[in-house]
Design a protein around this motif. Structure first.
Motif, PDB file in Angstrom:
ATOM      1  N   GLU A  88      -8.160   6.648  14.368  1.00 36.38           N
ATOM      2  CA  GLU A  88      -6.824   6.413  14.912  1.00 36.38           C
ATOM      3  C   GLU A  88      -6.238   8.502  14.829  1.00 36.38           C
ATOM      4  OE1 GLU A  88      -4.874   3.294  13.045  1.00 36.38           O
ATOM      5  OE2 GLU A  88      -6.469   2.448  13.894  1.00 36.38           O
ATOM      6  N   ARG A 120      -9.776   4.716  10.297  1.00 34.42           N
ATOM      7  CA  ARG A 120      -8.136   5.279  10.474  1.00 34.42           C
ATOM      8  C   ARG A 120      -8.274   6.403  10.724  1.00 34.42           C
ATOM      9  NH1 ARG A 120      -3.089   4.685   7.885  1.00 34.42           N
ATOM     10  NH2 ARG A 120      -2.212   6.720   6.997  1.00 34.42           N
ATOM     11  N   SER A 171       0.903  -0.697   0.145  1.00 35.16           N
ATOM     12  CA  SER A 171      -0.111   0.192   0.148  1.00 35.16           C
ATOM     13  C   SER A 171       1.061   0.881  -0.057  1.00 35.16           C
ATOM     14  CB  SER A 171      -1.399  -0.288   1.352  1.00 35.16           C
ATOM     15  OG  SER A 171      -2.175   1.280   1.398  1.00 35.16           O
ATOM     16  N   SER A 172       0.212   1.724  -0.716  1.00 37.36           N
ATOM     17  CA  SER A 172       1.283   4.209  -0.497  1.00 37.36           C
ATOM     18  C   SER A 172       0.633   4.635   0.019  1.00 37.36           C
ATOM     19  CB  SER A 172       0.643   4.358  -1.953  1.00 37.36           C
ATOM     20  OG  SER A 172       0.151   4.514  -2.400  1.00 37.36           O
ATOM     21  N   ARG A 173      -0.533   4.085   0.613  1.00 39.89           N
ATOM     22  CA  ARG A 173      -1.050   4.731   2.320  1.00 39.89           C
ATOM     23  C   ARG A 173      -0.141   5.179   3.213  1.00 39.89           C
ATOM     24  NH1 ARG A 173      -5.748   2.871   5.368  1.00 39.89           N
ATOM     25  NH2 ARG A 173      -4.309   1.587   6.520  1.00 39.89           N
ATOM     26  N   PRO A 174      -0.026   6.311   3.495  1.00 40.23           N
ATOM     27  CA  PRO A 174       0.987   6.663   4.336  1.00 40.23           C
ATOM     28  C   PRO A 174       0.718   6.582   6.022  1.00 40.23           C
ATOM     29  CG  PRO A 174       0.342   9.014   3.887  1.00 40.23           C
ATOM     30  CD  PRO A 174      -0.228   7.942   2.544  1.00 40.23           C
ATOM     31  N   SER A 175       2.376   5.944   6.753  1.00 38.51           N
ATOM     32  CA  SER A 175       1.918   5.119   7.654  1.00 38.51           C
ATOM     33  C   SER A 175       1.691   6.611   8.940  1.00 38.51           C
ATOM     34  CB  SER A 175       2.752   4.285   8.257  1.00 38.51           C
ATOM     35  OG  SER A 175       4.285   4.805   8.380  1.00 38.51           O
ATOM     36  N   LEU A 176       0.996   6.071  10.096  1.00 37.53           N
ATOM     37  CA  LEU A 176       0.469   6.784  11.078  1.00 37.53           C
ATOM     38  C   LEU A 176       1.762   7.334  12.004  1.00 37.53           C
ATOM     39  CD1 LEU A 176      -2.995   6.091  12.134  1.00 37.53           C
ATOM     40  CD2 LEU A 176      -2.117   8.101  11.049  1.00 37.53           C
TER      41      LEU A 176
END
Length: 215
Positions: free
Chosen positions: A109, A106, A2-7
């Motif tokens: 969070e 998400r 996934s290209s979604r940035p981590s928190l």
């Protein structure tokens, strides 16, 4: 992958903070809050929400069309075509619903992290860049249009149906599309309101609430 940035992680407990001074802590706070705000109501997030809503609407369009074809089927092949449309619609609708549910989880969070990092201290100069009133207004206006249009479809669809001319499948199709637009509008409005509430409660809270940078 996934290209979604981590928190980012939450701020460390007071007893293990290693910032050399308050300015260093505020710099890290501003950097992380900026990333979190973009993840929450950035233009990209609006595009993603609209894209997933479009996928859900497309899926329901196929499902509704399938219901109409099955209801009006004059022969075996028409019924098969309607059944295939139902399957294709479910194949688009179910992933869209799952993705929106993940999006909302998400967001919860992100809002928790925004509150935790925001409460570290006050930095009026940097915090001014995090308020994003224009972006919030865009979210709110687009959400209002979607919710109002969706609600109108949900009401007008069954109210304008003519017995003998409009099928139950057609009414379900119109109401389903209206429901997708209405729910999308509610989600967008809730995000805009949550951001505004965070700005008022955290960024614009009285200065005495500042927490110490380190011990």
């Amino acid at each position: 992958m996934s290209s979604r940035p981590s928190l980012p992680p939450p701020p460390p407990p007071v007893e293990i903070r290693t910032w050399p001074d308050r300015e260093a802590m505020l710099a890290d706070r501003a950097l992380i809050l900026g990333a979190l705000v973009r993840m929450h109501i950035g233009p990209g997030r609006l595009g993603v929400l609209v894209m997933w809503a479009g996928l859900a609407a497309f899926g329901w369009l196929l499902v509704g069309s399938g219901l109409v074809m099955v209801e009006q089927a004059a022969d075996f092949f028409s019924g098969i075509a309607g059944f295939v449309s139902l399957l294709l619609g479910a194949g688009a609708l179910i992933p869209a619903v799952i993705l929106v549910a993940l999006h909302l989880a998400r967001d919860r969070e992100i809002r928790a992290l925004l509150a935790q990092w925001g409460e570290l201290g006050h930095d009026p100069e940097r915090d001014r860049e995090l308020r994003l009133p224009g972006v919030s207004l865009v979210w709110l206006l687009l959400s209002f249009v979607l919710a109002a249009g969706g609600l109108a479809l949900c009401v007008i669809g069954p109210a304008s149906a003519r017995p003998g001319d409009d099928t139950y499948g057609m009414v379900a199709l119109i109401m389903g599309l209206g429901m997708v637009a209405w729910l999308t509008g509610l989600i967008g409005a809730a995000k805009a309101w949550a951001h505004r509430r965070w700005v008022l409660r955290v960024l614009m809270a009285p200065a005495p609430l500042d927490a110490p940078a380190h011990r």
